[in-house]
Design a protein around this motif. Structure first.
Motif, PDB file in Angstrom:
ATOM      1  N   HIS A   1       0.256  -0.794  -0.082  1.00  0.00           N
ATOM      2  CA  HIS A   1      -0.229   0.200  -0.301  1.00  0.00           C
ATOM      3  C   HIS A   1       1.146   1.195  -0.189  1.00  0.00           C
ATOM      4  N   ARG A   2       0.239   2.365  -0.114  1.00  0.00           N
ATOM      5  CA  ARG A   2       0.915   3.772  -0.007  1.00  0.00           C
ATOM      6  C   ARG A   2       1.298   3.902   1.183  1.00  0.00           C
ATOM      7  N   ARG A   3       2.448   4.354   0.976  1.00  0.00           N
ATOM      8  CA  ARG A   3       2.552   5.377   2.669  1.00  0.00           C
ATOM      9  C   ARG A   3       3.178   6.817   2.297  1.00  0.00           C
ATOM     10  N   PRO A   4       3.129   7.550   3.081  1.00  0.00           N
ATOM     11  CA  PRO A   4       3.509   9.254   2.609  1.00  0.00           C
ATOM     12  C   PRO A   4       4.903   9.103   2.953  1.00  0.00           C
ATOM     13  N   VAL A   5       5.406   8.335   3.654  1.00  0.00           N
ATOM     14  CA  VAL A   5       6.844   8.486   4.462  1.00  0.00           C
ATOM     15  C   VAL A   5       7.884   8.208   2.952  1.00  0.00           C
ATOM     16  N   ASN A   6       6.654   7.537   1.666  1.00  0.00           N
ATOM     17  CA  ASN A   6       7.713   7.465   0.248  1.00  0.00           C
ATOM     18  C   ASN A   6       7.699   7.814  -0.300  1.00  0.00           C
ATOM     19  N   ASN A   7       6.796   9.289  -0.182  1.00  0.00           N
ATOM     20  CA  ASN A   7       6.748   9.906  -0.719  1.00  0.00           C
ATOM     21  C   ASN A   7       7.727  10.353  -2.315  1.00  0.00           C
ATOM     22  N   HIS A   8       7.634  10.461  -3.205  1.00  0.00           N
ATOM     23  CA  HIS A   8       9.052  10.935  -4.239  1.00  0.00           C
ATOM     24  C   HIS A   8       9.253  12.669  -3.643  1.00  0.00           C
ATOM     25  N   THR A   9       9.302  13.231  -2.865  1.00  0.00           N
ATOM     26  CA  THR A   9       9.909  14.117  -3.379  1.00  0.00           C
ATOM     27  C   THR A   9      10.701  13.946  -1.674  1.00  0.00           C
ATOM     28  N   ASN A  10      10.255  13.274  -0.668  1.00  0.00           N
ATOM     29  CA  ASN A  10      11.126  12.962   0.842  1.00  0.00           C
ATOM     30  C   ASN A  10      12.268  12.069  -0.005  1.00  0.00           C
ATOM     31  N   ILE A  11      11.791  10.699  -0.754  1.00  0.00           N
ATOM     32  CA  ILE A  11      13.177  10.332  -0.677  1.00  0.00           C
ATOM     33  C   ILE A  11      14.361  10.931  -2.315  1.00  0.00           C
ATOM     34  N   LYS A  12      14.061  12.245  -2.394  1.00  0.00           N
ATOM     35  CA  LYS A  12      14.781  13.158  -3.641  1.00  0.00           C
ATOM     36  C   LYS A  12      15.292  13.584  -2.711  1.00  0.00           C
ATOM     37  N   LEU A  13      15.036  14.548  -1.795  1.00  0.00           N
ATOM     38  CA  LEU A  13      15.576  15.065  -0.401  1.00  0.00           C
ATOM     39  C   LEU A  13      16.609  14.277   0.411  1.00  0.00           C
ATOM     40  N   LEU A  14      15.968  12.887   0.679  1.00  0.00           N
ATOM     41  CA  LEU A  14      17.225  12.053   1.257  1.00  0.00           C
ATOM     42  C   LEU A  14      18.389  11.908   0.474  1.00  0.00           C
ATOM     43  N   THR A  15      17.695  11.163  -0.802  1.00  0.00           N
ATOM     44  CA  THR A  15      18.794  11.035  -1.830  1.00  0.00           C
ATOM     45  C   THR A  15      20.102  12.034  -1.568  1.00  0.00           C
ATOM     46  N   ASN A  16      19.748  13.092  -2.214  1.00  0.00           N
ATOM     47  CA  ASN A  16      20.300  14.853  -2.451  1.00  0.00           C
ATOM     48  C   ASN A  16      21.246  14.473  -0.748  1.00  0.00           C
ATOM     49  N   GLU A  17      20.209  14.641   0.204  1.00  0.00           N
ATOM     50  CA  GLU A  17      20.987  14.921   1.574  1.00  0.00           C
ATOM     51  C   GLU A  17      22.283  13.308   1.956  1.00  0.00           C
ATOM     52  N   VAL A  18      22.373  12.066   1.275  1.00  0.00           N
ATOM     53  CA  VAL A  18      23.297  11.440   2.314  1.00  0.00           C
ATOM     54  C   VAL A  18      24.115  11.508   0.960  1.00  0.00           C
ATOM     55  N   GLY A  19      23.895  11.557  -0.879  1.00  0.00           N
ATOM     56  CA  GLY A  19      24.895  12.231  -1.753  1.00  0.00           C
ATOM     57  C   GLY A  19      26.011  13.168  -1.566  1.00  0.00           C
ATOM     58  N   ALA A  20      25.053  14.252  -0.667  1.00  0.00           N
ATOM     59  CA  ALA A  20      25.811  15.415  -0.657  1.00  0.00           C
ATOM     60  C   ALA A  20      27.055  15.123   0.524  1.00  0.00           C
ATOM     61  N   VAL A  21      26.575  13.872   1.535  1.00  0.00           N
ATOM     62  CA  VAL A  21      27.540  13.553   3.056  1.00  0.00           C
ATOM     63  C   VAL A  21      28.467  13.023   2.384  1.00  0.00           C
ATOM     64  N   ILE A  22      27.878  12.073   1.099  1.00  0.00           N
ATOM     65  CA  ILE A  22      28.910  11.260   0.293  1.00  0.00           C
ATOM     66  C   ILE A  22      29.978  11.817  -0.226  1.00  0.00           C
ATOM     67  N   ALA A  23      29.942  12.865  -1.306  1.00  0.00           N
ATOM     68  CA  ALA A  23      30.662  13.159  -1.940  1.00  0.00           C
ATOM     69  C   ALA A  23      31.817  14.570  -0.998  1.00  0.00           C
ATOM     70  N   GLN A  24      31.519  14.810  -0.041  1.00  0.00           N
ATOM     71  CA  GLN A  24      32.095  14.998   1.216  1.00  0.00           C
ATOM     72  C   GLN A  24      33.405  14.444   1.518  1.00  0.00           C
ATOM     73  N   GLU A  25      32.519  12.916   1.867  1.00  0.00           N
ATOM     74  CA  GLU A  25      33.421  12.129   2.603  1.00  0.00           C
ATOM     75  C   GLU A  25      34.422  11.830   1.095  1.00  0.00           C
ATOM     76  N   ASN A  26      34.141  11.642   0.800  1.00  0.00           N
ATOM     77  CA  ASN A  26      35.374  11.439  -1.195  1.00  0.00           C
ATOM     78  C   ASN A  26      35.633  12.355  -0.762  1.00  0.00           C
ATOM     79  N   LEU A  27      36.390  12.631  -0.347  1.00  0.00           N
ATOM     80  CA  LEU A  27      37.586  14.190  -0.646  1.00  0.00           C
ATOM     81  C   LEU A  27      38.149  14.079   0.587  1.00  0.00           C
ATOM     82  N   GLU A  28      37.892  13.418   1.098  1.00  0.00           N
ATOM     83  CA  GLU A  28      39.093  13.121   1.750  1.00  0.00           C
ATOM     84  C   GLU A  28      40.737  12.237   1.731  1.00  0.00           C
TER      85      GLU A  28
END
Length: 450
Positions: free
Chosen positions: A156-183
């Motif tokens: 069934h549909r879950r509001p937590v899996n809304n595409h906007t939430n997924i986009k924001l979280l994916t971007n946040e996690v990717g940004a953290v990894i991007a910074q880690e990769n500079l080390e």
């Protein structure tokens, strides 16, 4: 019907083994299955049972949640318990309400009372395993497709899996990894360095939100040891162990250079390593590759044969039948390391083509080879010696890392930073590092977002 099956949850004293509480979650009739559909539990039934089990565990755990309140944060007086408040908690496949202890100040003049929540206590109401799954789906598919996929998993549909939430979280996690990769990558320990390393660089175009442009280029590099090329059959090979670097940053290649150096060092590159680097001939790829020169013993740059062959394939219709043999002769000379003769032969061929469109195609081929002549080698000799001369073994990476996510979803347009962040997750998945690295960036992103 002789038997039934009961799923029971028991709360048991550890010391005495006395059953303190017993709850029957579900009772199943045991009957002969009339079809495969009746064998075991259906998808929805499995999710429902999992939800009941989760609720039983959460009911027991919630009473032990420490909200961190010992004294009133306003006046310092003692606190009284004031029942429980229900707070959202999103598990991997199910959503729940968790009861968290409320408190009220005993000072009547203060009258402070707490409003605890899972986000307040833990920094987030989303379980990291769900966030991990959302990031994987958001990085591998369009955000709307990711929403659809996750809803199919949970029936069934879950509001937590809304595409906007997924986009924001994916971007946040990717940004953290991007910074880690500079080390800087860790110094290679004795015995783990490699005498030889192969590096391949390429690029792919991403649709942009910039109204003045149609796309921008993301660069990708993969580093691996020669012994990690494993044959699958007579015609196919794969890289068993590799490190990736990928960037869509518009920063003059500075991020890509750091990522590439770190990827090479992860594979054991030291100042004693001989590096063989292959690229498609684009100047930005050579710029990134050449930045490794101060960090290794030697750097051999090769215009890879895979892209040369593709260029010849693109102009096969440009020559008249009478000149097909001449074009094949040009290719033969390139294969045998005779680049000067090949270019002279190709230039002569152009002068004998009267059709302007066909001549233009040959001119483009000529310019491509001339601009990259410094990177042309004796490909036949390297082939005989079993040495690398083509990027074909890693060419699918561009499709996997960039094209599958960006070119296949033509309706979506990207900024440099947005694409860059998603690419970091895709890079980790491609190089089999995601399973080991996901937890820290996901937790940082969840707590930061809350």
């Amino acid at each position: 019907m002789e038997y039934e099956l009961r799923v029971i949850v028991e709360k048991v004293s550890v010391t005495s083994q006395e059953v303190i509480q017993r709850d029957t979650l579900k009772v199943y009739d045991i009957a002969p299955p009339a079809s495969i559909l009746e064998l075991g539990l259906r998808h929805e039934e499995q999710i429902s049972l999992l939800e009941k089990v989760q609720n039983s565990l959460l009911a027991a755990q919630s009473k032990l949640i420490d909200t961190g309140y010992d004294r009133c944060p306003r006046c310092g007086q003692k606190l009284n318990k004031r029942g429980f408040t229900k707070s959202k908690f999103h598990a991997v496949f199910t959503d729940h309400k968790v009861g968290i202890q409320k408190h009220k100040c005993t000072n009547p003049e203060c009258n402070w009372q707490s409003t605890p929540s899972t986000a307040y206590v833990f920094g987030t109401s989303i379980h990291p395993d769900l966030a991990k799954l959302q990031c994987e789906q958001g990085a591998m598919y369009s955000f709307r497709k990711a929403e659809t996929n996750l809803n199919k998993m949970t029936v069934h549909r879950r509001p937590v899996n809304n595409h906007t939430n997924i986009k924001l979280l994916t971007n946040e996690v990717g940004a953290v990894i991007a910074q880690e990769n500079l080390e800087p990558a860790a110094v290679v320990e004795d015995g783990l360095s490699t005498p030889e390393l192969i590096l391949q660089a390429d690029g792919g175009h991403i649709p942009t939100k910039d109204k003045d442009k149609r796309s921008f280029e993301a660069l990708y590099a993969v580093a691996y040891r020669p012994e990690n090329i494993i044959p699958l059959d007579n015609h196919h090979r794969q890289i068993e162990n590799k490190s990736c670097a990928v960037s869509a940053k518009d920063d003059g290649l500075s991020t890509m250079k750091i990522y590439t150096l770190n990827a090479a060092r992860k594979q054991g590159m030291t100042e004693e390593t001989q590096v063989t680097a292959l690229a498609d001939g684009a100047q930005n790829c050579w710029t990134v590759i050449l930045s490794l020169a101060p960090h290794c013993n030697s750097l051999l740059c090769i215009l890879d044969w895979f892209h040369i062959a593709m260029r010849f394939q693109n102009v096969r219709g440009a020559e008249d039948d009478a000149f097909k043999e001449t074009l094949e002769g040009v290719k033969w000379k390139l294969w045998h390391g005779k680049s000067d003769e090949a270019l002279k032969k190709l230039k002569l061929l152009m002068t004998n083509i009267t059709d302007s469109k066909k001549r233009l195609k040959l001119k483009k081929l000529y310019n491509y080879l001339e601009n990259n002549q410094a990177y042309l080698v004796n490909y036949e000799e390297r082939d005989q010696q079993g040495l690398s001369y083509t990027s074909q073994v890693a060419e699918s990476h561009i499709d996997t890392i960039i094209n599958d996510r960006y070119k296949r979803t033509k309706k979506m347009q990207w900024t440099h930073d947005g694409a860059h962040n998603v690419l970091q997750i895709r890079g980790l998945v491609e190089c089999n590092e995601w399973a080991d690295r996901w937890q820290a960036p996901v937790l940082r992103a969840l707590v930061g977002a809350a």
